[in-house]
Design an enzyme around this catalytic site. Structure first.
Site, PDB file in Angstrom:
ATOM      1  N   HIS A 159      -4.809  -7.949 -48.604  1.00  0.00           N
ATOM      2  CA  HIS A 159      -4.739  -6.875 -49.151  1.00  0.00           C
ATOM      3  C   HIS A 159      -3.735  -6.469 -49.748  1.00  0.00           C
ATOM      4  O   HIS A 159      -3.180  -5.519 -50.808  1.00  0.00           O
ATOM      5  CB  HIS A 159      -5.168  -5.836 -48.313  1.00  0.00           C
ATOM      6  CG  HIS A 159      -6.820  -5.833 -48.497  1.00  0.00           C
ATOM      7  ND1 HIS A 159      -7.298  -4.612 -48.590  1.00  0.00           N
ATOM      8  CD2 HIS A 159      -7.355  -6.389 -47.742  1.00  0.00           C
ATOM      9  CE1 HIS A 159      -8.786  -4.710 -48.490  1.00  0.00           C
ATOM     10  NE2 HIS A 159      -8.999  -5.753 -47.456  1.00  0.00           N
ATOM     11  N   ASP A 364       4.004  -3.806 -53.934  1.00  0.00           N
ATOM     12  CA  ASP A 364       2.569  -3.285 -53.261  1.00  0.00           C
ATOM     13  C   ASP A 364       0.792  -4.636 -53.283  1.00  0.00           C
ATOM     14  O   ASP A 364       1.307  -4.788 -55.204  1.00  0.00           O
ATOM     15  CB  ASP A 364       2.250  -2.022 -53.530  1.00  0.00           C
ATOM     16  CG  ASP A 364       1.451  -1.067 -52.165  1.00  0.00           C
ATOM     17  OD1 ASP A 364       0.504  -1.596 -51.830  1.00  0.00           O
ATOM     18  OD2 ASP A 364       1.660  -0.381 -52.718  1.00  0.00           O
TER      19      ASP A 364
HETATM   20  P1  ADP Z   1      -1.226   0.528 -48.392  1.00  0.00           P
HETATM   21  O1  ADP Z   1      -3.173   0.513 -47.846  1.00  0.00           O
HETATM   22  O2  ADP Z   1      -0.517  -0.301 -47.805  1.00  0.00           O
HETATM   23  O3  ADP Z   1      -1.928   1.712 -47.397  1.00  0.00           O
HETATM   24  P2  ADP Z   1      -3.210   1.740 -50.793  1.00  0.00           P
HETATM   25  O4  ADP Z   1      -2.532   2.668 -51.572  1.00  0.00           O
HETATM   26  O5  ADP Z   1      -3.866   0.786 -51.108  1.00  0.00           O
HETATM   27  O6  ADP Z   1      -1.840   1.491 -49.962  1.00  0.00           O
HETATM   28  O7  ADP Z   1      -3.959   2.665 -50.107  1.00  0.00           O
HETATM   29  C1  ADP Z   1      -3.895   3.635 -49.069  1.00  0.00           C
HETATM   30  C2  ADP Z   1      -5.156   4.439 -48.916  1.00  0.00           C
HETATM   31  O8  ADP Z   1      -4.802   5.798 -47.778  1.00  0.00           O
HETATM   32  C3  ADP Z   1      -5.432   5.342 -50.242  1.00  0.00           C
HETATM   33  O9  ADP Z   1      -6.921   5.484 -50.525  1.00  0.00           O
HETATM   34  C4  ADP Z   1      -5.217   7.122 -49.823  1.00  0.00           C
HETATM   35  O10 ADP Z   1      -5.819   7.819 -51.060  1.00  0.00           O
HETATM   36  C5  ADP Z   1      -5.435   6.551 -47.999  1.00  0.00           C
HETATM   37  N1  ADP Z   1      -4.308   7.535 -47.840  1.00  0.00           N
HETATM   38  C6  ADP Z   1      -2.732   7.471 -48.239  1.00  0.00           C
HETATM   39  N2  ADP Z   1      -2.008   8.923 -47.691  1.00  0.00           N
HETATM   40  C7  ADP Z   1      -3.117   9.239 -47.436  1.00  0.00           C
HETATM   41  C8  ADP Z   1      -2.855  10.562 -46.743  1.00  0.00           C
HETATM   42  N3  ADP Z   1      -1.848  11.277 -46.833  1.00  0.00           N
HETATM   43  N4  ADP Z   1      -4.560  11.486 -45.799  1.00  0.00           N
HETATM   44  C9  ADP Z   1      -4.881  10.834 -46.669  1.00  0.00           C
HETATM   45  N5  ADP Z   1      -5.534   9.447 -46.734  1.00  0.00           N
HETATM   46  C10 ADP Z   1      -4.195   9.303 -46.952  1.00  0.00           C
HETATM   47  O1  F6P Z   2      -3.887  -2.264 -46.589  1.00  0.00           O
HETATM   48  C1  F6P Z   2      -3.068  -3.332 -46.386  1.00  0.00           C
HETATM   49  C2  F6P Z   2      -2.404  -2.342 -44.825  1.00  0.00           C
HETATM   50  O2  F6P Z   2      -1.882  -3.249 -43.860  1.00  0.00           O
HETATM   51  C3  F6P Z   2      -4.264  -2.874 -43.899  1.00  0.00           C
HETATM   52  O3  F6P Z   2      -4.533  -3.637 -43.512  1.00  0.00           O
HETATM   53  C4  F6P Z   2      -3.802  -1.678 -42.857  1.00  0.00           C
HETATM   54  O4  F6P Z   2      -4.764  -1.365 -42.247  1.00  0.00           O
HETATM   55  C5  F6P Z   2      -2.950  -0.394 -43.927  1.00  0.00           C
HETATM   56  O5  F6P Z   2      -2.198  -0.630 -44.995  1.00  0.00           O
HETATM   57  C6  F6P Z   2      -3.013   0.471 -43.099  1.00  0.00           C
HETATM   58  O6  F6P Z   2      -1.793  -0.121 -42.198  1.00  0.00           O
HETATM   59  P1  F6P Z   2      -2.175   0.099 -39.734  1.00  0.00           P
HETATM   60  O7  F6P Z   2      -3.489  -0.623 -39.972  1.00  0.00           O
HETATM   61  O8  F6P Z   2      -0.947  -0.492 -39.451  1.00  0.00           O
HETATM   62  O9  F6P Z   2      -1.912   1.508 -39.963  1.00  0.00           O
END
Ligand code: ADP
Ligand code: F6P
Length: 455
Positions: A159, A364
């Site tokens: 990811h 990212d």
């Molecule tokens: P990462 O996997 O690094 O966290 P992404 O943007 O790909 O980054 O995915 C983040 C996911 O978590 C998205 O589906 C987003 O809507 C969710 N998310 C992020 N911040 C919040 C929040 N404050 N409340 C609810 N969902 C959140």
């Molecule tokens: O999508 C990237 C990622 O590192 C996932 O592997 C992970 O579940 C998510 O971000 C949130 O991080 P964590 O599992 O460390 O809370």
């Protein structure tokens, strides 16, 4: 038909309870969809530690998903999760060599926990299961499952970004990590750049060979590497008849001002200090926007035991205080900063109110928030996505988003200004361009494409 067995460190627990505690992260959101559709087992860490964790997973079934979870010992949690996964691989894979720690003790824990995962999972497996492993926490797992006698298909999806070999080879055990990846049958990456970096690693650095069509061969095994950009369940961002009370409250409080929204885990890869600085620079350069615009950053804390995550939090509080101190008025706080999560339903409503979605990671894998912001917009009056060049999402959405270099604070401020004043026709054209891609590359299409390739 084969049964699907998904393995990830973080698993979304059955949906219930307080939405602010829902798992935030692209991986959990994506896998929930895959398993709900296919049915099968979701194996992973329970999110809990225990002094003497049992090797036997605790198992519960909700709908079509059987959750199998194991605890970690406090030492393993510290050394494997906080240590090797999130203080070594995460910064390295996000090109932050300056933050990556290289310690033998954490690497040993990483190997140990992957063996524990394999021992917990192996008794649950049938010969014809299809195993789909996710993310950097579990790179050695496929090799361990093979040692324990599993010969079925194993796929892996990363990811995060996969760094070019010039960066990856700073890792003392880079050869083990590269070879461990080759124990899979299929490896999925978010972008062509990530995929090429892997093929180059195998071909130029590990002594393997490229067979063409994404196939590489190393130590007698053929591995297929392909790019599968992750998509969205568009339905989850759809406009509903009843707007949430949180969104109504927000709309009332901004009182007709233009809203810029950011939603991210509180992570240094997301470029939040630069984003706050760019908003401050916008207010400095555009006096006409004073008291006319509000930026809201939602950033729930993440990996709070890791020092660099504590540092980013303190830095953000400082910059937010500075921007607000310099510009606030009796009736206006320009920058709102909330450290909490919201349900997807509420997030969709908040995205829809915002004139601009500001998504500026320094690096990212994909960034699902960028896609969610676009999917949540009203077709008649869509907002503008301002997106970092360095998000995987820029490969697909570059034709419709306003692209920025997040390191260039003044340039980002300029483009933000352009986004805030963009006319309706251009906003609609850009939005249509991005929606066409989101409609094609949904989360369902992603899952089907990966599983079809894994065969
Ligand atoms: P990462 O996997 O690094 O966290 P992404 O943007 O790909 O980054 O995915 C983040 C996911 O978590 C998205 O589906 C987003 O809507 C969710 N998310 C992020 N911040 C919040 C929040 N404050 N409340 C609810 N969902 C959140
Ligand atoms: O999508 C990237 C990622 O590192 C996932 O592997 C992970 O579940 C998510 O971000 C949130 O991080 P964590 O599992 O460390 O809370």
């Amino acid at each position: 038909m084969s049964r699907l067995v998904v393995v990830s460190n973080r698993i979304a627990t059955p949906p219930k309870g307080d939405p602010s505690r829902h798992s935030t992260g692209g991986l959990a959101v994506a896998l929930q969809e895959a398993l709900q559709a296919e049915g099968g087992i979701w194996f992973g860490w329970s999110g809990h530690t225990a002094e003497e964790p049992s090797l036997t997973p605790s198992v519960s079934t909700v709908g079509r998903i059987t959750y199998a979870q194991i605890d970690l010992s406090p030492t393993d949690h510290e050394e494997y999760y906080n240590g090797y996964a999130n203080a070594t691989l995460w910064p390295l894979f996000h090109y932050r060599l300056d933050l990556a720690e290289f310690r033998r003790v954490t690497y040993a824990a990483y190997r140990r926990v992957n063996i524990q995962f394999a021992r917990g999972l192996a008794p649950l497996l049938r010969d014809d299961d299809v195993v789909w492993i996710h993310d950097y926490h579990l790179i050695p797992l496929a090799g361990e499952l093979r040692h324990l006698g599993f010969h079925g298909r194993i796929g892996f999806f990363l990811h995060t970004p996969f760094p070019v070999p010039e960066v990856l080879t700073a890792l003392p055990n880079w050869g083990d990590i590269g070879r461990a990846l080759c124990a899979h049958d299929l490896i999925g990456f978010q972008t062509p750049t990530d995929c090429e970096a892997f093929v180059r690693l195998v071909d130029h650095h590990l002594g393997g060979e490229t067979l063409g069509n994404g196939q590489v061969r190393l130590d007698g095994r053929t591995v297929h590497a392909e790019c599968f950009p992750i998509g969205l369940d568009l339905e989850s961002m759809r406009e509903r008849d009843d707007t949430s009370s949180a969104a109504r409250l927000l709309e009332k409080s901004i009182n007709g001002r233009a809203l810029i929204i950011g939603v991210d885990r509180l992570d240094y890869s997301k470029g939040l200090p630069q984003r706050f600085e760019a908003f401050g620079a916008l207010l400095d350069m555009a006096p006409d926007l004073l008291n006319k615009v509000v930026m809201m950053q939602i950033a729930p804390p993440s990996r709070t035991d890791v020092t660099d995550y504590q540092a980013i939090r303190a830095e953000l509080e400082r910059i937010a205080g500075h921007v607000n101190g310099a510009h606030s008025d009796l009736d206006w706080t320009p920058l709102r900063y909330l450290n909490r999560g919201f349900s997807r339903r509420v997030l969709a409503d908040l995205f829809r109110i915002a004139r601009v979605g500001l998504v500026t990671p320094l690096r990212d894998g994909m960034n699902l928030v960028a896609k969610e912001y676009v999917a949540a917009q009203s077709p008649d009056d869509p907002g503008v996505l301002v997106l970092s060049h360095f998000a995987g999402a820029a490969v697909e959405l570059g034709g419709g988003a306003v692209l920025v270099n997040p390191h260039d604070i003044e340039g980002t401020a300029d483009r933000l200004r352009g986004a805030l004043t963009m006319g309706l026709d251009e906003r609609k054209a850009r939005w249509e361009n991005m929606m066409a891609i989101l409609r094609r590359n949904t989360i369902t299409a992603w899952r089907k494409a990966f599983l079809a390739a894994l065969g």
